[in-house]
Enzyme design. Structure first.
Site, PDB file in Angstrom:
ATOM      1  N   HIS A 326       2.173 -12.290  43.470  1.00  0.00           N
ATOM      2  CA  HIS A 326       2.181 -12.879  44.810  1.00  0.00           C
ATOM      3  C   HIS A 326       0.842 -13.506  45.179  1.00  0.00           C
ATOM      4  O   HIS A 326       0.800 -14.431  45.984  1.00  0.00           O
ATOM      5  CB  HIS A 326       2.558 -11.829  45.854  1.00  0.00           C
ATOM      6  CG  HIS A 326       4.020 -11.582  45.918  1.00  0.00           C
ATOM      7  ND1 HIS A 326       4.647 -10.678  45.105  1.00  0.00           N
ATOM      8  CD2 HIS A 326       4.986 -12.153  46.671  1.00  0.00           C
ATOM      9  CE1 HIS A 326       5.939 -10.687  45.370  1.00  0.00           C
ATOM     10  NE2 HIS A 326       6.177 -11.581  46.307  1.00  0.00           N
ATOM     11  N   GLY A 327      -0.245 -13.004  44.636  1.00  0.00           N
ATOM     12  CA  GLY A 327      -1.514 -13.619  45.012  1.00  0.00           C
ATOM     13  C   GLY A 327      -2.705 -12.878  44.467  1.00  0.00           C
ATOM     14  O   GLY A 327      -2.600 -11.724  44.035  1.00  0.00           O
TER      15      GLY A 327
END
Lengths: 493, 133
Positions: A326-327
């Site tokens: 996701h990041g």
């Protein structure tokens, strides 16, 4: 280009017309769809289209190589190199700054001063999605689930098809490539469902997600210390609803738009907040990513086939890596690790409970009145258990959302600390905001196939009914929505 | 299958008659659905242009400067003014106003609505079982 804009509406009408006019010339149709997809993607930044083309070429060439080889070891090597290249590109754009920043922090902590080669790396929109699609294609070819495509156009279209390019659903090669080989087809069922999904998606994004973001969530997460526990609690519930409405809206519109062009995408959400366990939550939330992680990570790691320790390790690693996907931030690392750990704990507790309940059932309560009473008792116990499970799962998910949404790790802890301070009145708890959250959560308990049911009602209707529904539906959504259009949350991933 | 085909009429392209009936039906269905959807989109666009012409003006004002764009802006503004004169934009304004009322409602308004609902539920005494004078 954002879905809920006039730019996209004009773009889609042109693509829709041209694509169906060319339906008897499949190659020309695919070429038009590829060009349209690159135009759609280049609307953000033209330079990114080179990356997209490079990724498509890499996967096409690697797929041909894997498909043409018979030697198992060489095939595995080619797959490994291609996957590493895919992940290398992703890692450079997504994690370069994060790793260097973390390294600088560690070195500073050790008292070492070094000039590190920091770069201003712009994250290309949707890179995680098209990288995972590329890997999915290569692994599917390697496993012989699909044949390596001979058509470079098919691979370009599979990687870049605009409805799902920037925020999913992550479409599998085995699901999509066979559709490109058939003559495109659309029927009333698909079109009526598409109309329902597009309208519902627009409502969820433009009304619910935008209001909650601008009037509640952005404020409380910007400076949690300025608000009391009531507002912070409402804020995290609001974010749970916002991220669901935002992300599932994108998926709904993507599925609807693809259906209007004659392609079927898999479902990506299924009322996730009514899950009574975390395992069930992950079967209902971002289904295309959950199943991707299961099939291309959890199972290759060994799944649940090894020892108990290996099973828990695989579960944890899968969710941990899902978090990092996701990041590049410690908040996402924690989010993934928390879900991995909680899934492990839930699995262990469920096993124990099943063993315990299994022993209890062995007491031999037979038929008759006593048996019936025991049955009713178990049913009530089951219903209460399910209800408790839903409430507990929702709150565990909300707890993890705090880390997912907070800009920094310290910001998340500050938010959590503020939840226990109820000295200030809740200033955001207006009937509108509370009603929006309450009704959205209540909608989680609608029947799973309600959209299909609504589409079925519309199927037999004449085209003016479709036009009136679309026209007045969009008009009502425009009137209800706040000013402006915010980008979808998942664009950043 | 053959009842759909009249080779003498020469109405079909060569090879078309060799297609299975299911394929022919799928093609007909696709053409029908495409037309329905396209007409529906046109009607939706017309409805939005009638009732929400302000959005059209906002959109065209964002276009780059040029002779064609200037003409588009002038036509859009003229269209919007005409819609305003005809009262077509009133529907959007009413819906917007209703939404604002809902948005700005306080808990006191909700309470008043609830007590109002209770009051309505009980008819006045002089109307029970008789005719009001």
């Amino acid at each position: 280009m954002l879905f809920p804009t006039l730019d996209f509406a004009l773009f889609f009408v042109i693509v829709f017309l041209v694509a169906w006019e060319l339906r008897r010339d499949m190659d020309a149709r695919k070429l038009v769809l590829v060009l349209a997809s690159y135009f759609f993607y280049g609307y953000w930044d033209m330079r990114f289209t080179l990356l997209l083309a490079g990724s498509s070429l890499l996967n096409y060439a690697a797929g041909r190589a894997i498909g043409g080889l018979n030697d198992g070891v060489t095939r595995k090597w080619v797959l490994g190199v291609a996957v590493v290249l895919n992940l290398g590109v992703l890692a450079f754009f997504k994690y370069y700054g994060f790793f260097l920043g973390s390294l600088a922090d560690i070195l500073t902590g050790l008292g070492i001063e070094r000039d590190l080669p920091f770069l201003e790396v712009i994250l290309p929109v949707g890179i995680s999605f098209f990288t995972f699609q590329g890997i999915s294609y290569l692994v599917d070819v390697y496993r012989r689930h699909v044949e390596a495509s001979r058509s470079v156009l098919d691979i370009f279209l599979y990687i870049s098809f605009f409805p799902q390019l920037v925020a999913g659903p992550i479409v599998r090669a085995a699901h999509f490539l066979p559709q490109l080989e058939r003559t495109p087809h659309v029927n009333r069922r698909m079109a009526s469902l598409a109309v329902v999904l597009i309208l519902v998606g627009l409502f969820k994004k433009m009304v619910i997600a935008n209001y909650l973001a601008t009037e509640l969530v952005d404020h409380v997460f910007f400076d949690p210390t300025a608000f009391g526990g009531g507002d912070l609690l409402l804020g995290v519930y609001g974010y749970a609803v916002q991220i669901y409405c935002d992300f599932s809206a994108y998926s709904d519109i993507a599925i609807g738009v693809a259906a209007l062009l004659g392609y079927r995408f898999p479902r990506n959400f299924d009322h996730p907040y009514r899950a009574s366990s975390l395992q069930e939550f992950w079967r209902r939330w971002h289904i295309s990513l959950s199943t991707w992680l299961r099939d291309y990570l959890y199972i290759p790691l060994g799944g649940s086939r090894g020892s108990t320790f290996q099973t828990y390790r695989n579960l944890f690693l899968t969710m941990f890596l899902g978090g990092i996907w996701h990041g590049a931030a410690w908040t996402f690392v924690f989010w993934g690790a928390f879900h991995g750990a909680m899934l492990g704990i839930e699995r262990a507790l469920t096993r124990r409970w099943e063993a315990f309940a299994g022993n209890g059932n062995g007491n031999g309560y037979g038929g008759g009145v006593l048996g019936a009473l025991m049955g009713v008792g178990r049913m009530i116990q089951g219903s209460i258990g399910t209800l408790l499970g839903i409430v507990l799962t929702f709150h565990l998910v909300c707890f993890a959302w705090i880390f997912f949404r907070a800009p920094t790790f310290s910001g998340a802890w500050s938010y959590l600390g503020g939840l226990f301070d109820w000295s200030q009145p809740a200033q955001f708890a207006s009937p509108f905001i509370v009603g929006l959250i309450g009704l959205s959560l209540a909608a989680q308990f609608l029947p799973s196939g309600w959209a299909i049911g609504a589409g079925r009602l519309l199927r037999r209707a004449p085209w003016p009914t479709w036009g009136l529904l679309l026209g007045f539906g969009i008009l009502a959504i425009e009137a209800m929505a706040p000013e402006g259009t915010a980008p979808f949350i998942y664009f950043q991933f | 299958m053959m009842e759909h085909i009249d080779p003498e009429a020469d109405a079909y392209e060569p090879g078309f008659e060799m297609k299975p009936k299911a394929t022919l039906n799928a093609e007909l269905e696709t053409t029908g659905t495409f037309k329905r959807m396209f007409y529906a989109m046109l009607l939706a666009a017309f409805i939005l242009a009638l009732f929400h012409s302000a959005a059209l003006v906002t959109y065209v004002r964002g276009l780059p400067i040029g002779p064609v764009e200037d003409t588009i802006i002038a036509v859009s503004e003229a269209w919007h003014e005409q819609m305003q004169r005809n009262g077509m934009t009133g529907l959007f304004a009413t819906m917007d106003e209703q939404m604002k009322t809902l948005h700005d409602a306080t808990w006191e308004d909700v309470e008043a609505l609830r007590s109002g609902a209770r009051h309505v539920g009980e008819p006045p005494a002089d109307l029970r079982g008789g005719v009001a004078e």
